[in-house]
Design an enzyme around this catalytic site. Structure first.
Site, mmCIF file in Angstrom:
data_model
loop_
_atom_site.group_PDB
_atom_site.id
_atom_site.type_symbol
_atom_site.label_atom_id
_atom_site.label_comp_id
_atom_site.label_asym_id
_atom_site.label_seq_id
_atom_site.Cartn_x
_atom_site.Cartn_y
_atom_site.Cartn_z
ATOM 1 N N HIS A 72 46.373 32.796 43.637
ATOM 2 C CA HIS A 72 45.099 32.183 43.290
ATOM 3 C C HIS A 72 43.900 32.973 43.762
ATOM 4 O O HIS A 72 42.769 32.574 43.592
ATOM 5 C CB HIS A 72 45.036 30.762 43.868
ATOM 6 C CG HIS A 72 46.099 29.896 43.302
ATOM 7 N ND1 HIS A 72 45.973 29.246 42.098
ATOM 8 C CD2 HIS A 72 47.350 29.622 43.737
ATOM 9 C CE1 HIS A 72 47.080 28.594 41.829
ATOM 10 N NE2 HIS A 72 47.938 28.803 42.811
ATOM 11 N N ARG A 73 44.171 34.122 44.400
ATOM 12 C CA ARG A 73 43.066 34.924 44.916
ATOM 13 C C ARG A 73 42.130 35.357 43.792
ATOM 14 O O ARG A 73 40.907 35.354 43.941
ATOM 15 C CB ARG A 73 43.602 36.145 45.654
ATOM 16 C CG ARG A 73 42.659 36.622 46.730
ATOM 17 C CD ARG A 73 43.129 37.940 47.300
ATOM 18 N NE ARG A 73 44.416 37.832 47.979
ATOM 19 C CZ ARG A 73 44.554 37.482 49.234
ATOM 20 N NH1 ARG A 73 43.503 37.192 49.945
ATOM 21 N NH2 ARG A 73 45.744 37.427 49.789
ATOM 22 N N ALA A 74 42.729 35.727 42.648
ATOM 23 C CA ALA A 74 41.926 36.223 41.526
ATOM 24 C C ALA A 74 40.882 35.187 41.087
ATOM 25 O O ALA A 74 39.732 35.541 40.815
ATOM 26 C CB ALA A 74 42.821 36.590 40.358
ATOM 27 N N ILE B 128 39.252 32.800 42.734
ATOM 28 C CA ILE B 128 38.077 32.686 43.609
ATOM 29 C C ILE B 128 37.236 33.965 43.558
ATOM 30 O O ILE B 128 36.016 33.917 43.574
ATOM 31 C CB ILE B 128 38.502 32.301 45.063
ATOM 32 C CG1 ILE B 128 37.280 32.073 45.956
ATOM 33 C CG2 ILE B 128 39.370 33.341 45.721
ATOM 34 C CD1 ILE B 128 36.681 30.725 45.781
ATOM 35 N N VAL B 129 37.929 35.105 43.449
ATOM 36 C CA VAL B 129 37.197 36.375 43.350
ATOM 37 C C VAL B 129 36.365 36.411 42.064
ATOM 38 O O VAL B 129 35.202 36.814 42.072
ATOM 39 C CB VAL B 129 38.168 37.582 43.397
ATOM 40 C CG1 VAL B 129 37.459 38.864 42.996
ATOM 41 C CG2 VAL B 129 38.764 37.728 44.787
#
Ligand code: ZN
Length: 365
Positions: free
Chosen positions: A278-280, A282-283
């Site tokens: 899920h990092r993508a 928020i980035v």
């Protein structure tokens, strides 16, 4: 010698965009620039630092604290401020800190003098590179050759905005908000996938094939080498304009908002692209917000999201075959073009309507 101006760099729009957006919002979490030697990677990073607006710092603080923001201060500055002390202020350029490949953990995070702490009961901290980099740009050339553990620490600090040092139950922390720029030549070995994913943005640089653009690069390079002073003078207006635009965007950033619809657009996009984790998401959101601020808007749009995705996704599709990644990125491009065209059409229609109502008013008066 004067640094080659950022605005004089030919092409490489994605790299420039990624750098600018990180400068507006360092907490996006850094950018990794991948490319062969001689593709202006380090020139661009240096040029960005040289271009950024001057900052006010507490002149005797090793962390260059912002004298007007208690929430971003180190403990000592905050205590002095709370005690009513007038903090000494100086203005200076944004710092460009070049991290050597041989840097050790101690050198990067700083050292706590444990003996002194135990004997005299006082914490003594020797600041490291992260202290020097606070509110500046931290440049890591050949980041793939750096010790994995050190890269890990850098990425942690870039994302958190703070450096925490812990030794034998004693801890010390200081602000460490910096623009993280890593570069690497993929021919010299890759970055571990776990670390790759933690770089917020990634740009792959290719040499420019267009003959006109190549000639322009050559021409500007020669002019710069002949007379750097004069060359920079010629670009100083463009540099100042971009610098001011970044400063305005930084000020506008806290006011930029988004709605649930935007979150769904992002989620659908990353699901469709089959991005792991899920990092993508928020980035992409943080980057889209910075892009809206750069455009002077207080609400993000689909274009902001797609432009952000272009920078946030390339290194997160790694497990797929190359062709599949190409196809996915091409699809993203097409969507971006559609979104832009739709936005332009809307703008034209709005302008037409305005002209129409202005004409009506004129007729009626
Ligand atoms: Zn301070």
């Amino acid at each position: 010698m004067r640094v080659f101006p950022f605005t004089a760099i030919v092409g490489q729009e994605r790299m420039k965009r990624a750098l600018i957006l990180n400068a507006i919002s360092p907490q996006i979490g850094g950018v990794l620039i991948r490319g062969e030697r001689g593709t202006a990677k380090s020139t661009a990073a240096r040029a960005l630092a040289a271009l950024l607006p001057e900052i006010e710092v507490v002149s005797d603080c090793p962390y260059s604290c912002n004298p007007r923001r208690t929430d971003e201060m180190c403990d000592r500055c905050r205590q002095r401020f709370a005690a009513g002390e007038a903090l000494p202020i100086t203005r200076r350029k944004t710092r460009f800190v070049d991290l050597p490949v041989s840097a050790t953990e101690d050198r990067v995070v700083g050292t706590l003098d444990i003996e002194r702490a135990i004997k005299q009961g006082e914490r003594h901290f020797e600041p490291g590179v992260l202290a020097a980099a606070n509110r500046g740009l931290l440049y890591v050339d050949e980041v793939n050759l750096l010790d994995d553990h050190v890269v890990d620490l850098l990425l942690d600090s870039a994302a958190m905005g703070v450096n925490v040092v812990e030794r034998e139950g004693i801890s010390f922390s200081h602000p460490a908000r910096f623009i993280l720029v890593g570069t690497m030549n993929p021919e010299e070995g890759d970055l571990r996938p776990q670390l790759l994913d933690r770089f917020a943005l990634c740009v792959d640089i290719q040499g420019i094939a267009d003959a006109d653009a190549r000639v322009e690069i050559l021409r500007r390079r020669l002019l710069y080498e002949q007379d750097p002073e004069r060359f920079c003078e010629e670009w100083c207006e463009a540099e100042a304009a971009l610098s001011q635009r970044i400063a305005r965007a930084q000020a506008l950033l806290p006011d930029v908002s988004y709605d649930t619809g935007h979150l769904y657009t992002i989620a659908e996009l990353t699901a469709e692209m089959e991005v792991d984790g899920h990092r993508a998401d928020i980035v992409i959101l943080k980057t889209a917000i910075a892009h809206a601020a750069f455009e002077g808007r207080t609400m993000i749009t689909e274009s902001d999201i797609l432009l952000a995705a272009e920078l946030a996704l390339p290194h997160r599709l790694r497990r797929k075959p190359f062709e599949e990644i190409q196809t996915k990125m091409e699809k993203l491009e097409q969507r971006l073009e559609h979104a832009r065209a739709a936005a332009e059409e809307l703008e034209t229609r709005r302008a037409d309507l305005e002209a129409l109502s202005a004409a009506k008013k004129k007729r009626n008066s």
